[in-house]
Design an enzyme around this catalytic site. Structure first.
Site, short mmCIF file in Angstrom:
data_model
loop_
_atom_site.label_atom_id
_atom_site.label_comp_id
_atom_site.label_asym_id
_atom_site.label_seq_id
_atom_site.Cartn_x
_atom_site.Cartn_y
_atom_site.Cartn_z
N HIS A 229 -55.43 45.99 -10.53
CA HIS A 229 -55.03 44.86 -9.70
C HIS A 229 -55.49 43.55 -10.31
O HIS A 229 -54.73 42.59 -10.43
CB HIS A 229 -55.62 45.03 -8.30
CG HIS A 229 -55.37 43.88 -7.38
ND1 HIS A 229 -54.11 43.57 -6.90
CD2 HIS A 229 -56.21 42.97 -6.85
CE1 HIS A 229 -54.19 42.51 -6.12
NE2 HIS A 229 -55.44 42.13 -6.07
N TYR B 159 -58.00 55.22 -7.30
CA TYR B 159 -56.90 55.51 -6.38
C TYR B 159 -55.61 55.97 -7.07
O TYR B 159 -54.61 56.20 -6.40
CB TYR B 159 -56.60 54.30 -5.49
CG TYR B 159 -56.35 53.00 -6.23
CD1 TYR B 159 -55.08 52.69 -6.73
CD2 TYR B 159 -57.36 52.07 -6.42
CE1 TYR B 159 -54.85 51.50 -7.40
CE2 TYR B 159 -57.14 50.87 -7.08
CZ TYR B 159 -55.88 50.59 -7.57
OH TYR B 159 -55.66 49.40 -8.24
N ARG C 32 -47.39 48.48 -11.71
CA ARG C 32 -48.52 47.70 -12.21
C ARG C 32 -49.33 48.60 -13.13
O ARG C 32 -50.12 49.42 -12.69
CB ARG C 32 -49.36 47.22 -11.02
CG ARG C 32 -50.39 46.16 -11.36
CD ARG C 32 -51.32 45.94 -10.18
NE ARG C 32 -52.26 47.05 -10.05
CZ ARG C 32 -52.69 47.54 -8.90
NH1 ARG C 32 -52.24 47.07 -7.76
NH2 ARG C 32 -53.57 48.54 -8.87
#
Length: 381
Positions: free
Chosen positions: A275, A284, A271
């Site tokens: 998100h 993160y 990805r």
């Protein structure tokens, strides 16, 4: 006196030698993800298919960037981009026949559009206008599923019902790596394997369930290995290799249609974007990790294969890009038009025969709207 010492107590005979119900070896995935592009197998790939995959990937990438821009303009409430995962999205749509069903997750708008769903209607849920925005039966695409993995048991149920009716139908259900930690995932795989339902599960392992890395979700060698525990084949594929994903999914669909039962396919992808537009991915993961995956971009991989084999030239590449720009311009123009919404549509398409409670709520809303209309001199706000 123990229970076993009592008169008439059940005394089992010695157990027979244990034998596995199914030989696990054929169910195990390959040690490495299957690849086609950049290997000798690429020479056997259909040139027309490769060119179509390329055109769809480029258009899909432009769709992702345009939809992301629309969120910044306030035209979309949220958009979960599939940038970097386009190979999985497009291959899933193209691997199916018209009579088959696609069960997407919330990130799979691109797969729905590639399947034929109107690009604006595919975004209607994310705009907040409708729960779905399109007729699932028209293109046999189930509603985009926001709750994690709940579409998987639905896919199994549809596939099992189709087989009982004698319909030659396969269901392909898409889910992310995060969805494999949900109970619905395990229940769906178990039912599918026991019933030998004609369904294919495609797990897009993009590395993170929002901010949770895969290592904190499972200790399995791969997600594809989970298939063995349910008695179905597991396949591992390079999710950025469009030709490989299409080959594996096509074989799995063919296997299901022939009565071979379900298959779990894990596509290793990434990805690239956050998100959703509401997520800060820098908290993160680092930029270096993202840049490494950009070097394994699905569009670049396929474009290199096509140019190396002389299957496309600069003019062809430019034509594909121009088509994608025109597609994005049409989407942008239509999304910039304010939709005309009727609050009474809340009660449409809920039940074939409205329940008494639904009719009561409908009458109450109608009365409130009429009162508002009268209080503003006959004009809605």
């Amino acid at each position: 006196m123990t229970v076993m010492e009592q008169r008439g107590a059940y005394r089992p005979s010695p157990p027979p030698a244990w034998q596995p119900r199914t030989d696990p070896a054929p169910l195990l995935p390959d040690a490495q993800p299957h690849r086609v592009l950049g290997t000798e197998a690429a020479a056997q790939a259909d040139p027309a298919l490769l060119r179509r995959l390329y055109a769809e990937l480029v258009r899909g990438r432009r769709y992702n960037t345009q939809a992301t821009a629309l969120t910044k303009q306030g035209r979309l409430a949220v958009y979960p981009s599939s940038t970097g995962q386009e190979a999985c999205e497009i291959a899933a749509a193209l691997a199916l026949q018209d009579r088959d069903w696609l069960f997407p997750s919330y990130r799979d708008t691109l797969a729905a559009v590639a399947r034929g769903v109107d690009p604006v209607q595919a975004l209607t849920l994310l705009r907040g206008d409708w729960h779905t925005g399109y007729d699932p039966r028209e293109h046999r695409v189930a509603p985009l599923c926001t709750p994690l993995a709940t579409q998987l048991p639905h896919a199994v149920g549809l596939a099992h019902a189709a087989r009982l009716k004698g319909d030659d139908v396969v269901a392909l259900a898409m889910v992310g790596d995060g969805g494999t930690s949900e109970g619905d995932f395990h229940e769906a795989l178990n039912f599918a394997a026991v019933w030998q339902a004609p369904v294919v599960f495609l797990v897009q392992n993009n590395g993170f369930a929002i901010s949770v890395p895969l290592a904190k979700q499972t200790a399995a060698p791969s997600l594809a290995h989970k298939a063995v525990g349910y008695g179905m084949p597991g396949r591992l594929v390079d999710g950025n290799d469009a030709a490989a994903v299409h080959e594996i999914l096509t074989a799995a669909v063919r296997h299901a249609r022939a009565g071979g039962g379900p298959t779990l396919v894990e596509a290793i992808t990434y990805r690239v974007d956050a998100h959703t537009n509401a997520d800060d991915a820098t908290r993160y993961r680092g930029d270096a990790e993202v840049e490494t995956w950009r070097g394994h971009d699905p569009i670049a991989l396929l474009e290199h294969e096509l140019t190396e084999r002389g299957l496309i030239d600069e003019a062809g590449i430019e034509a594909v890009r121009q088509d994608a720009e025109e597609f994005a311009a049409g989407l942008r123009e239509r999304m910039n038009q304010d939709p005309v919404l009727d609050p009474m549509d809340l009660f449409a398409h809920v039940y074939a025969e409205p329940t008494p409670q639904l009719r009561e709520q409908q009458a109450q809303l109608r009365a409130e709207l009429d009162a508002e209309h009268d209080s503003h001199g006959g004009a809605h706000r």
